[in-house]
Design a protein around this motif. Structure first.
Motif, PDB file in Angstrom:
ATOM      1  N   GLY A 325      14.162  64.567  23.011  1.00 61.13           N
ATOM      2  CA  GLY A 325      15.274  64.792  22.113  1.00 61.13           C
ATOM      3  C   GLY A 325      15.408  63.696  21.082  1.00 61.13           C
ATOM      4  O   GLY A 325      14.751  62.645  21.161  1.00 61.13           O
ATOM      5  N   ARG A 326      16.266  63.949  20.106  1.00 58.82           N
ATOM      6  CA  ARG A 326      16.538  62.984  19.059  1.00 58.82           C
ATOM      7  C   ARG A 326      17.909  63.295  18.462  1.00 58.82           C
ATOM      8  O   ARG A 326      18.465  64.371  18.710  1.00 58.82           O
ATOM      9  N   PRO A 327      18.462  62.381  17.670  1.00 58.10           N
ATOM     10  CA  PRO A 327      19.793  62.637  17.092  1.00 58.10           C
ATOM     11  C   PRO A 327      19.801  63.929  16.284  1.00 58.10           C
ATOM     12  O   PRO A 327      18.926  64.191  15.466  1.00 58.10           O
ATOM     13  N   GLY A 328      20.827  64.751  16.532  1.00 60.46           N
ATOM     14  CA  GLY A 328      20.969  66.019  15.836  1.00 60.46           C
ATOM     15  C   GLY A 328      20.404  67.192  16.602  1.00 60.46           C
ATOM     16  O   GLY A 328      20.856  68.326  16.435  1.00 60.46           O
ATOM     17  N   ASP A 329      19.366  66.953  17.447  1.00 57.96           N
ATOM     18  CA  ASP A 329      18.751  68.030  18.226  1.00 57.96           C
ATOM     19  C   ASP A 329      19.264  68.095  19.653  1.00 57.96           C
ATOM     20  O   ASP A 329      19.033  69.075  20.353  1.00 57.96           O
TER      21      ASP A 329
END
Length: 385
Positions: A325-329
């Motif tokens: 994961g990552r920011p926004g997702d």
């Protein structure tokens, strides 16, 4: 504005007395001494009636009765008598209001008989009866308003107390969930290590000693983490008793230890591997330093509980943990292990219920099912950009 109501109350009660004062001042010259004496006596009765009004709260119907009787021979006493009767109707019940009202009406009517004109008495009887009926209705209206206001305030206090109790219950449920996650993890590790000592005959004395030390360390860690959770509960109790001053974030034994986050997953995997659980990890999280601390804590507990469930229900199977994961997702977690037919440890599915509740509180979602002979748990947590 309460003082304004009190001032108007006494001003109304003093109106007949003030009127007599004006009459005395304006017409005292040439007035017979006897008439002046009657006015002074009337004014004295009115002043005494005003002085009795503060006692109406302690002796409501007694003061109202005395002032009603005084209105039979004193015009100035009518003001305090009306004020006392209105106060009585506002605060008391019918069994006290009605007798005093009848006495007041009779005394007002009698007060005109000194004039010797029955028509004046009839007019006074009608007018005073109408006024007393209006005062009674007005007093009952005020009482109803006050009772409604008192009930509203009581309902607000009950609602506030209920909200406080619900907040306490929610906090205790969180603590119970935390205690379950911590103890289930540690006890399952202890069971795995103890099982190795019980069933493996090929361990060397050094390996047996290392396993015993691992059991001792995990038992000690269990007590430490249990104290931390109970310390959180203790701080909550102190906050209930002392208010904001009790929320200092420290127990009697010192500050609370930091809560685990995503950064502690490496230590968790190393710990379970040291206890004999096989774990394959695929970690593709980017910008993990931007992950909110609370989200990282939920992620840690989800992975921890998934590993615990695998040890309980599929001992010896290889567990695969995928984190990405990552920011926004959002943050994605998948933990899978082989399904052992007919195997169900104590407290089956309770851990999954706790995980679902934790994920829901975090604003995420969680699913679990069996695919190709493996139990797969998928969880997604929000991660704002």
């Amino acid at each position: 504005m309460e003082w304004l109501g009190v001032a108007l109350f006494y001003l109304f009660a003093s109106a007949p007395l003030l009127l007599l004062v004006l009459v005395l001042i304006s017409g005292s010259v040439g007035r017979p001494v006897a008439d002046v004496g009657v006015l002074l006596a009337d004014m004295t009765a009115g002043a005494v009636g005003i002085a009795l009004l503060p006692l109406r709260r302690r002796w409501p119907w007694q003061v109202a009765t005395v002032l009603a009787a005084a209105s039979a021979f004193s015009f100035a006493a009518n003001g305090p008598a009306i004020a006392a009767f209105t106060s009585l109707a506002t605060h008391r019940r019918w069994r006290q209001v009605v007798p005093v009202g009848v006495l007041f009406w009779v005394c007002v009517a009698i007060s005109t008989r000194w004039k010797g004109d029955w028509r004046l008495t009839a007019v006074y009887a009608v007018v005073s009866g109408t006024i007393l009926a209006g005062l009674t209705v007005f007093g009952l209206y005020l009482r109803g308003r006050r009772e409604l206001e008192a009930e509203r305030r009581a309902a607000e206090r009950r609602g506030q107390a209920q909200r406080v109790e619900q907040a306490k219950l929610a906090e205790r449920l969180k603590i119970a969930q935390e205690m379950h996650d911590v103890l289930a993890h540690r006890i399952s590790l202890l069971a795995m290590l103890a099982g190795g000592l019980a069933y493996r005959k090929d361990l060397t004395p050094e390996q047996t000693r290392e396993t015993a030390l691992a059991i001792q360390e995990n038992a000690h860690q269990s007590l430490t983490e249990l104290r931390a959770v109970l310390g959180t509960l203790r701080r909550g109790d102190l906050a209930d008793q002392d208010g904001p001053a009790g929320q200092g974030g420290a127990t009697e034994g010192g500050p609370a230890p930091p809560q685990p986050t995503l950064a502690h997953l490496g230590a968790l995997f190393a710990e379970v591997r040291g206890a004999g659980q096989e774990v394959e990890v695929d970690d593709t999280v980017t910008d993990r330093e931007l992950l909110p601390t609370q989200t990282g804590r939920h992620a840690y507990r989800i992975v921890q509980e998934a590993l615990t469930n695998a040890r309980k229900h599929a001992p010896g199977s290889v567990v695969r943990a995928e984190i990405g994961g990552r920011p926004g997702d959002g943050l994605r977690i998948r933990v899978s292990n082989a399904v052992v037919p007919g195997r169900s440890g104590p407290g089956g599915r309770l851990g999954l219920v706790g995980l679902a509740e934790r994920t829901r509180m975090a604003g995420g979602r969680i699913t679990h099912d069996v695919r190709d002979g493996r139990f797969v748990l998928d969880a997604t947590l929000p991660w704002e950009a």
